[in-house]
Motif scaffolding. Structure first.
Motif, PDB file in Angstrom:
ATOM      1  N   ARG A 197       0.836  -1.201   0.000  1.00 30.47           N
ATOM      2  CA  ARG A 197       0.000   0.000   0.000  1.00 30.47           C
ATOM      3  C   ARG A 197       0.876   1.258   0.000  1.00 30.47           C
TER       4      ARG A 197
ATOM      5  N   ARG B 283       3.991   1.630  -1.236  1.00 34.19           N
ATOM      6  CA  ARG B 283       4.604   1.827  -2.545  1.00 34.19           C
ATOM      7  C   ARG B 283       3.590   2.324  -3.561  1.00 34.19           C
ATOM      8  N   ARG B 284       2.343   1.833  -3.460  1.00 28.76           N
ATOM      9  CA  ARG B 284       1.312   2.259  -4.397  1.00 28.76           C
ATOM     10  C   ARG B 284       0.987   3.739  -4.204  1.00 28.76           C
ATOM     11  N   CYS B 285       0.900   4.147  -2.974  1.00 30.67           N
ATOM     12  CA  CYS B 285       0.620   5.558  -2.687  1.00 30.67           C
ATOM     13  C   CYS B 285       1.770   6.448  -3.174  1.00 30.67           C
ATOM     14  N   LYS B 286       2.993   6.015  -3.054  1.00 33.16           N
ATOM     15  CA  LYS B 286       4.167   6.780  -3.452  1.00 33.16           C
ATOM     16  C   LYS B 286       4.180   6.971  -4.965  1.00 33.16           C
ATOM     17  N   ASN B 287       3.868   5.878  -5.674  1.00 40.76           N
ATOM     18  CA  ASN B 287       3.829   5.943  -7.123  1.00 40.76           C
ATOM     19  C   ASN B 287       2.736   6.893  -7.595  1.00 40.76           C
ATOM     20  N   ASN B 288       1.607   6.913  -6.921  1.00 38.79           N
ATOM     21  CA  ASN B 288       0.496   7.780  -7.323  1.00 38.79           C
ATOM     22  C   ASN B 288       0.851   9.255  -7.121  1.00 38.79           C
ATOM     23  N   THR B 289       1.574   9.554  -6.099  1.00 35.57           N
ATOM     24  CA  THR B 289       1.958  10.944  -5.838  1.00 35.57           C
ATOM     25  C   THR B 289       2.970  11.427  -6.841  1.00 35.57           C
ATOM     26  N   GLN B 290       3.802  10.546  -7.341  1.00 34.78           N
ATOM     27  CA  GLN B 290       4.779  10.965  -8.341  1.00 34.78           C
ATOM     28  C   GLN B 290       4.090  11.192  -9.677  1.00 34.78           C
TER      29      GLN B 290
END
Length: 305
Positions: A296, A298-305
């Motif tokens: 969860r 890593r998924r949130c981090k990717n979405n913010t980028q």
């Protein structure tokens, strides 16, 4: 009045006319108008046995009995089988009265069929003199089969018959009990008996009173008559069986204790295995939760980028 009867005075005690009393255990008396007459309760004391069947007869006091008994100083064994030993049993166990030895039990019957002889040793408690007393015994008739539906150790005659012994025959007829021989590979012999006095009519017109072993109940065993009558053997056998039972109980108790310990160990092992599985399951669940949390993140981090 003139019809009044006089009482009797005996040993300082007054008895009325017609009253019956016993001055001692061996006689009973009746008062009759100031005089009294007595009759003996031990009539056999007045009948002396024949010297032919009872050499040197002698009246001797028997312990716990009021009437004296005729005893023979020498036992005639000419009519017994040559292999018969009449003086068989050991002395009775127990404490003797004072310095006197104790008497013996009755021996086994001298013969296994027909009328035989059984003897015992009695002791005079006053003089400590010993003498042998004999009685007749009849385990079973010879060459006679009893027709019955079931085989039992004790058989009772359906009809009364007389008892034969040497040249004598019983005056009365009796319905006797015998020990049967229908049990295979077992010997049957008396288990319970009682003592009776039986009057016999002998040759030359003589009347004799003999002691007789009256059978009440028989038993059968692998050991023959006489062998199981030894109290020393019976006591040793009982002690040996007792030790065997105790050893068997101890062995079973050890086996039960061993099984209880084994069950306890198995229970603890299963408990440890269950706890281990619970801990492993908890660790796996914690690891999976961590992996899901990382995904969860890593998924949130990717979405913010």
């Amino acid at each position: 009045g003139t019809n009044q009867k006089n009482p009797c005075s005996v040993n300082g005690v007054t008895y009325q006319d017609g009253e019956t009393f016993a001055p001692d255990c061996s006689q009973v008396c009746t008062c009759q108008n100031g005089f009294y007459g007595c009759s003996s309760r031990c009539p056999h004391e007045l009948t002396k046995p024949s010297e032919d069947t009872c050499p040197e007869p002698k009246l001797m006091k028997v312990k716990d009995e009021c009437c004296r008994q005729w005893t023979c100083q020498k036992i005639d064994t000419t009519h017994a089988p040559p292999t018969t030993t009449l003086a068989y049993p050991p002395w009775r166990r127990g404490e003797a009265n004072g310095p006197c030895p104790q008497g013996s039990d009755w021996t086994p019957c001298s013969i296994t069929c027909g009328t035989g002889v059984s003897v015992r040793t009695i002791v005079d408690p006053v003089s400590c003199a010993t003498a042998q007393e004999q009685r007749l015994c009849l385990l079973r008739p010879c060459e006679e089969k009893f027709e019955r539906e079931t085989c039992t150790a004790t058989v009772k005659l359906k009809e009364k018959r007389r008892i034969l012994y040497q040249d004598c025959i019983s005056v009365k007829t009796y319905r006797l009990r015998f020990c049967d021989t229908c049990r295979k590979r077992k010997c049957c012999f008396p288990k319970r008996t009682r003592h009776r006095k039986i009057e016999f009519q002998c040759s030359q017109g003589k009347r004799e009173v003999f002691n007789f072993m009256w059978i009440k109940k028989c038993r059968c065993a692998k050991k023959c008559y006489g062998e199981v009558e030894n109290p020393g053997k019976r006591r040793k056998e009982r002690e040996r069986n007792k030790r065997r039972r105790q050893e068997s109980l101890k062995r079973r108790e050890r086996e039960r204790s061993k099984k209880r310990r084994e069950r306890a160990r198995n229970k603890k092992r299963r408990e440890r295995e269950r706890n281990k599985k619970k801990r492993e399951k908890a660790r796996d669940e914690k690891r999976r939760d961590k992996e899901r949390a990382d995904k969860r993140g890593r998924r949130c981090k990717n979405n913010t980028q």
